[in-house]
Motif scaffolding. Structure first.
Motif, PDB file in Angstrom:
ATOM      1  N   VAL A   1       0.704  -1.236  -0.072  1.00 24.53           N
ATOM      2  CA  VAL A   1      -0.032  -0.001  -0.088  1.00 24.53           C
ATOM      3  C   VAL A   1       0.779   1.325   0.022  1.00 24.53           C
ATOM      4  O   VAL A   1       0.763   2.020  -0.491  1.00 24.53           O
ATOM      5  CB  VAL A   1      -0.917   0.082   1.184  1.00 24.53           C
ATOM      6  CG1 VAL A   1      -1.717   1.396   1.133  1.00 24.53           C
ATOM      7  CG2 VAL A   1      -1.768  -1.256   1.186  1.00 24.53           C
ATOM      8  N   ALA A   2       1.952   1.385   0.761  1.00 30.15           N
ATOM      9  CA  ALA A   2       2.840   2.222   0.918  1.00 30.15           C
ATOM     10  C   ALA A   2       3.401   2.655  -0.589  1.00 30.15           C
ATOM     11  O   ALA A   2       3.383   3.882  -0.984  1.00 30.15           O
ATOM     12  CB  ALA A   2       3.944   2.159   1.919  1.00 30.15           C
ATOM     13  N   GLU A   3       3.906   1.740  -1.235  1.00 33.62           N
ATOM     14  CA  GLU A   3       4.794   1.650  -2.426  1.00 33.62           C
ATOM     15  C   GLU A   3       3.615   2.254  -3.297  1.00 33.62           C
ATOM     16  O   GLU A   3       3.920   3.129  -4.179  1.00 33.62           O
ATOM     17  CB  GLU A   3       5.073   0.356  -2.885  1.00 33.62           C
ATOM     18  CG  GLU A   3       6.243  -0.166  -2.083  1.00 33.62           C
ATOM     19  CD  GLU A   3       7.513   0.409  -2.127  1.00 33.62           C
ATOM     20  OE1 GLU A   3       7.545   1.382  -3.422  1.00 33.62           O
ATOM     21  OE2 GLU A   3       8.604   0.255  -1.671  1.00 33.62           O
ATOM     22  N   LEU A   4       2.249   1.703  -3.477  1.00 33.87           N
ATOM     23  CA  LEU A   4       1.399   2.262  -4.228  1.00 33.87           C
ATOM     24  C   LEU A   4       0.930   3.586  -4.020  1.00 33.87           C
ATOM     25  O   LEU A   4       0.765   4.688  -4.978  1.00 33.87           O
ATOM     26  CB  LEU A   4       0.062   1.442  -4.201  1.00 33.87           C
ATOM     27  CG  LEU A   4       0.106   0.138  -4.663  1.00 33.87           C
ATOM     28  CD1 LEU A   4      -1.140  -0.706  -4.224  1.00 33.87           C
ATOM     29  CD2 LEU A   4       0.457  -0.016  -6.171  1.00 33.87           C
ATOM     30  N   ILE A   5       0.873   4.061  -2.708  1.00 26.45           N
ATOM     31  CA  ILE A   5       0.572   5.498  -2.623  1.00 26.45           C
ATOM     32  C   ILE A   5       1.717   6.520  -2.953  1.00 26.45           C
ATOM     33  O   ILE A   5       1.516   7.377  -3.729  1.00 26.45           O
ATOM     34  CB  ILE A   5       0.401   5.582  -0.905  1.00 26.45           C
ATOM     35  CG1 ILE A   5      -0.762   5.164  -0.649  1.00 26.45           C
ATOM     36  CG2 ILE A   5       0.742   7.334  -0.551  1.00 26.45           C
ATOM     37  CD1 ILE A   5      -0.914   4.963   1.163  1.00 26.45           C
ATOM     38  N   ILE A   6       2.989   6.054  -3.000  1.00 23.82           N
ATOM     39  CA  ILE A   6       4.153   6.737  -3.244  1.00 23.82           C
ATOM     40  C   ILE A   6       3.842   6.913  -4.922  1.00 23.82           C
ATOM     41  O   ILE A   6       4.265   7.998  -5.399  1.00 23.82           O
ATOM     42  CB  ILE A   6       5.598   6.447  -2.959  1.00 23.82           C
ATOM     43  CG1 ILE A   6       5.664   6.493  -1.435  1.00 23.82           C
ATOM     44  CG2 ILE A   6       6.497   6.911  -3.732  1.00 23.82           C
ATOM     45  CD1 ILE A   6       5.911   8.042  -1.119  1.00 23.82           C
TER      46      ILE A   6
END
Length: 381
Positions: free
Chosen positions: A89-94
């Motif tokens: 999720v963090a990677e997708l947000i970035i």
């Protein structure tokens, strides 16, 4: 943008919750000194007779020693899995939002997940994104003062809303409506994409997994959510310039596991970084994998028909929602895909503790589904 949005500064938030302010700031009015709890059966009757769920609080379930032991065992077993999902999720947000992003967790299930995402980004990217926990309530909408506060304090930033998991997708629908309302009222365009750790309902485009597995923070109430209650919105308690309210249960500090949960999962971030990046890259490259098909709703309609349930709000699908039914509602029965599903150990323990029947329901999209006992017609949460 409507000048009304910035015409008046919103009050600074209260210092509440057991998390470090480096992890999250709660944009919530402190109602700790007010008695808002009602017994489970009394509250259930009130909800189903038309009292809005946000006007009162459940008496928080105090887990048995066996249940707390199960929480720790589950956390040990799933920490790496949760870390990977949070990392995805963090990677997708970035990738989708960039670095000028404010993380806005939906209290309270979203708060620990938002902290995990913030910590992953800080550890892997050396970026310290602002993170707030705000209230959203079905039937009443999002806390506009919290939105104003974030926009006033972080001009030019995009807000990424975060929750723990999806069930039927009710909160996603509320978020879509709230963002449309904010644009119409203030001329503010907000992104209604709701990032979640698990999306078994297929109603989000930004998720860590669509497996309906047990997220350990779903096992408990306030003691794994910064000692915060559910959010409250009542006209006699919340004024036009206030944030939505909540209670901070300081008296349970000795039982608090909020930071234990966060720290144990965060310890895996460096180790799971390659897997998180790989999984996120697949989702970014193959957009068909992230489409919101809302296929979980087909389960709900089938269950409604099979069990003669008039009110769809009495059907709570998924591990997270079924846990909530057992912890703070009056359950009628629990449906499971199979009895040997490892994600259901705590569900079966809670059901036994509360003498709630468990039935196998084949071809379930979710691992399980909780059905609330119908009392009278009326609004349910």
């Amino acid at each position: 943008m409507n000048a009304e949005l910035f015409a008046k500064s919103v009050h600074a938030p209260s210092a509440v919750g057991s998390y470090s302010t480096n992890d999250v700031l709660f944009l919530l009015k402190d109602l700790s000194n007010i008695t808002l709890e009602r017994a489970t059966e009394d509250r259930e009757e009130a909800i189903q007779s038309g009292v809005h769920y946000s006007e009162m609080l459940p008496v928080e379930y105090q887990p048995t020693d066996a249940y707390i032991q199960l929480f720790h065992e589950t956390l040990d077993e799933s920490a790496e899995k949760v870390a990977i999902a949070a990392g995805v999720v963090a990677e997708l947000i970035i990738s989708k939002r960039g670095t000028d992003t404010v993380l806005a967790s939906l209290a309270r299930a979203g708060t620990p997940i938002g902290i995990l995402i913030k910590r992953y980004i800080k550890e892997i990217y050396r970026l310290d994104l602002p993170h707030y926990s705000i209230s959203i309530i079905r039937g009443k909408g999002i806390d506009e003062n919290a939105i104003k506060y974030m926009l006033q304090n972080h001009p030019g930033h995009e807000i990424q809303f975060i929750d723990g998991w999806t069930g039927k997708g009710a909160i996603r629908k509320v978020l879509v409506e709230a963002c449309a309302h904010m644009q119409k009222k203030y001329g503010v365009r907000l992104n209604d994409d709701l990032a979640v750790l698990a999306d078994p309902g297929y109603c989000s485009e930004t998720f860590g997994t669509r497996e309906d597995f047990l997220i350990p923070s779903a096992c408990l109430n306030s003691t794994v959510s910064g000692l915060m209650s559910r959010t409250v919105l009542r006209d006699d308690l919340i004024g036009p310039e206030d944030f939505h309210g909540a209670k901070f249960y300081k008296e349970w500090l000795s039982k608090d596991l909020s930071n234990v949960f966060i720290d144990q999962i965060s310890d895996h971030f460096k180790q799971v970084e390659p897997a998180a990046k790989k999984n996120a890259a697949v989702l970014l490259q193959q957009s068909e994998l992230t489409q919101a098909s809302w296929k979980g709703l087909q389960d709900i309609l089938r269950i409604q028909q099979d069990y003669g349930i008039a009110d769809v709000n009495l059907v709570k699908p998924g591990v997270g929602e079924t846990t909530r039914v057992l912890l703070r509602r009056v359950p009628w029965k629990i449906l499971v895909d199979r009895l040997d599903n490892p994600n259901l150990r705590h569900i079966l323990l809670l059901a036994k503790d509360r003498n709630v029947p468990v039935e196998v329901y084949p071809d379930l999209t979710y691992s399980c589904c909780g059905i609330i006992k119908p009392l009278e017609k009326g609004e349910t949460e």
